[in-house]
Design a protein around this motif. Structure first.
Motif, short mmCIF file in Angstrom:
data_model
loop_
_atom_site.label_atom_id
_atom_site.label_comp_id
_atom_site.label_asym_id
_atom_site.label_seq_id
_atom_site.Cartn_x
_atom_site.Cartn_y
_atom_site.Cartn_z
N GLN A 1 53.11 68.05 38.84
CA GLN A 1 53.72 66.86 39.40
C GLN A 1 54.09 66.06 37.98
O GLN A 1 55.10 65.39 38.11
CB GLN A 1 53.03 66.33 40.45
CG GLN A 1 53.67 65.00 40.78
CD GLN A 1 54.85 65.12 41.54
OE1 GLN A 1 55.20 66.35 42.26
NE2 GLN A 1 55.80 64.47 41.32
N TYR A 2 52.89 65.85 37.25
CA TYR A 2 53.11 64.69 36.07
C TYR A 2 54.47 65.31 34.92
O TYR A 2 55.05 64.71 34.64
CB TYR A 2 51.93 64.67 35.32
CG TYR A 2 50.96 63.73 35.97
CD1 TYR A 2 51.24 62.99 36.92
CD2 TYR A 2 49.59 63.97 35.76
CE1 TYR A 2 50.29 62.02 37.69
CE2 TYR A 2 48.51 63.30 36.50
CZ TYR A 2 48.94 62.35 37.26
OH TYR A 2 47.84 61.64 37.98
N ARG A 3 54.24 66.68 34.98
CA ARG A 3 55.44 67.41 33.99
C ARG A 3 56.59 67.06 34.82
O ARG A 3 57.76 66.50 33.86
CB ARG A 3 55.26 68.81 34.04
CG ARG A 3 54.38 68.98 32.69
CD ARG A 3 54.40 70.67 32.22
NE ARG A 3 53.01 70.86 31.66
CZ ARG A 3 52.19 71.43 32.44
NH1 ARG A 3 52.43 72.06 33.69
NH2 ARG A 3 51.07 71.81 31.73
N HIS A 4 56.78 67.35 35.87
CA HIS A 4 57.99 67.10 36.40
C HIS A 4 58.65 65.65 36.55
O HIS A 4 59.60 65.24 36.18
CB HIS A 4 58.04 67.59 38.00
CG HIS A 4 59.12 67.00 38.90
ND1 HIS A 4 60.51 67.74 38.70
CD2 HIS A 4 59.31 66.26 39.96
CE1 HIS A 4 61.21 67.19 39.58
NE2 HIS A 4 60.75 66.30 40.06
N ASP A 5 57.73 64.69 36.79
CA ASP A 5 58.12 63.15 36.55
C ASP A 5 58.39 62.90 35.15
O ASP A 5 59.22 62.06 34.85
CB ASP A 5 56.75 62.43 36.92
CG ASP A 5 56.41 62.52 38.46
OD1 ASP A 5 57.18 62.92 39.21
OD2 ASP A 5 55.42 62.13 38.75
N ILE A 6 57.81 63.31 34.22
CA ILE A 6 58.14 63.28 32.74
C ILE A 6 59.58 63.77 32.41
O ILE A 6 60.47 62.93 31.66
CB ILE A 6 57.07 63.70 31.91
CG1 ILE A 6 55.74 63.04 31.76
CG2 ILE A 6 57.58 63.82 30.24
CD1 ILE A 6 54.75 63.56 30.87
N GLU A 7 59.78 64.88 32.76
CA GLU A 7 61.03 65.47 32.68
C GLU A 7 62.03 64.50 33.31
O GLU A 7 63.17 64.35 32.70
CB GLU A 7 61.08 66.77 33.14
CG GLU A 7 62.48 67.64 32.86
CD GLU A 7 62.27 68.97 33.44
OE1 GLU A 7 63.30 69.27 34.12
OE2 GLU A 7 61.36 69.43 33.47
N MET A 8 61.67 64.15 34.54
CA MET A 8 62.68 63.26 35.18
C MET A 8 63.02 61.97 34.51
O MET A 8 64.21 61.32 34.31
CB MET A 8 62.40 63.10 36.71
CG MET A 8 63.42 62.13 37.51
SD MET A 8 62.90 62.05 39.28
CE MET A 8 61.54 60.95 39.19
N LEU A 9 61.86 61.28 34.03
CA LEU A 9 62.32 60.28 33.20
C LEU A 9 62.68 60.23 31.82
O LEU A 9 63.40 59.34 31.47
CB LEU A 9 60.73 59.54 33.13
CG LEU A 9 60.08 59.05 34.38
CD1 LEU A 9 58.56 58.42 33.94
CD2 LEU A 9 60.63 58.05 35.04
N GLU A 10 62.60 61.37 31.46
CA GLU A 10 63.26 61.64 29.85
C GLU A 10 64.67 61.95 30.35
O GLU A 10 65.67 61.59 29.14
CB GLU A 10 62.67 62.81 29.26
CG GLU A 10 61.20 62.25 28.72
CD GLU A 10 60.51 63.65 28.10
OE1 GLU A 10 61.04 64.80 28.25
OE2 GLU A 10 59.57 63.25 27.21
N THR A 11 65.39 62.46 31.37
CA THR A 11 66.64 62.67 31.31
C THR A 11 67.28 62.06 32.17
O THR A 11 68.61 61.90 31.78
CB THR A 11 66.79 64.40 32.20
OG1 THR A 11 66.11 64.02 33.43
CG2 THR A 11 65.90 65.38 31.35
N ASN A 12 66.94 60.93 33.13
CA ASN A 12 67.45 60.12 33.89
C ASN A 12 67.16 58.62 33.57
O ASN A 12 66.18 58.37 33.89
CB ASN A 12 67.47 60.56 35.43
CG ASN A 12 68.36 59.90 36.19
OD1 ASN A 12 68.89 58.94 36.10
ND2 ASN A 12 68.23 60.24 37.68
N LYS A 13 68.12 57.75 33.17
CA LYS A 13 68.01 56.61 32.70
C LYS A 13 67.60 55.73 34.03
O LYS A 13 66.55 54.64 34.00
CB LYS A 13 68.94 55.96 31.82
CG LYS A 13 68.79 54.71 31.52
CD LYS A 13 70.00 54.18 30.86
CE LYS A 13 69.52 52.51 30.16
NZ LYS A 13 70.90 52.05 29.43
N ASP A 14 68.26 56.00 35.09
CA ASP A 14 67.93 55.08 36.22
C ASP A 14 66.66 55.49 36.80
O ASP A 14 65.98 54.40 37.18
CB ASP A 14 69.01 55.57 37.39
CG ASP A 14 70.45 55.08 37.06
OD1 ASP A 14 70.42 54.30 36.55
OD2 ASP A 14 71.40 56.04 37.31
#
Length: 100
Positions: A63-76
Motif C-alpha cells: 500500500q505504501y509503495r502504491h501511495d509513493i508511486e501515485m505521489l511521484e507521478t501525479n501532482k494533484d
C-alpha cells in the motif's frame, strides 16, 4: 464378572513393565523437555501469529509503495496529500480545522 476380578485383571495389566514404560514415555513426551507436545503446540500457534503479522506487513508495504508511486507521478495527488496530512495551504488561502 465381579468388580474384584475386573480390578485384579486391570491392576495386573497396568503393572506390566511394558505398559508402565509406555505410560512414563507418554508423560515425558507430553510434559517434559524442550520438544514436548505442549511446547510444540505453543510454538505452532506463535508461528501462525508471526506469519499473519508478516502478511499484514507485506500488505501495508505494498500500500505504501502504491501511495509513493501515485505521489511521484501525479501532482494533484501530491498536493491533496500535503493538504490532508500536513495542513499545507496555498498563499492567500485560510485553513480551518474542525475537531469533532
Amino acid at each position: 464378572m465381579s468388580w474384584k476380578k475386573i480390578w485384579e485383571s486391570l491392576r495386573k495389566w497396568l503393572l506390566n513393565k511394558y505398559v508402565l514404560t509406555c505410560i512414563v514415555f507418554a508423560v515425558v513426551l507430553t510434559f517434559c523437555g524442550e520438544q514436548s507436545l505442549i511446547n510444540r503446540a505453543r510454538m505452532s500457534m506463535q508461528i501462525r501469529e508471526l506469519k499473519k503479522e508478516k502478511q499484514e506487513s507485506i500488505d501495508q508495504s505494498e500500500q505504501y509503495r502504491h501511495d509513493i508511486e501515485m505521489l511521484e507521478t501525479n501532482k494533484d495527488s501530491l498536493e491533496r496529500f500535503a493538504r490532508e496530512h500536513y495542513y499545507m495551504h496555498a498563499d492567500g488561502e485560510d485553513v480551518y480545522l474542525i475537531n469533532e
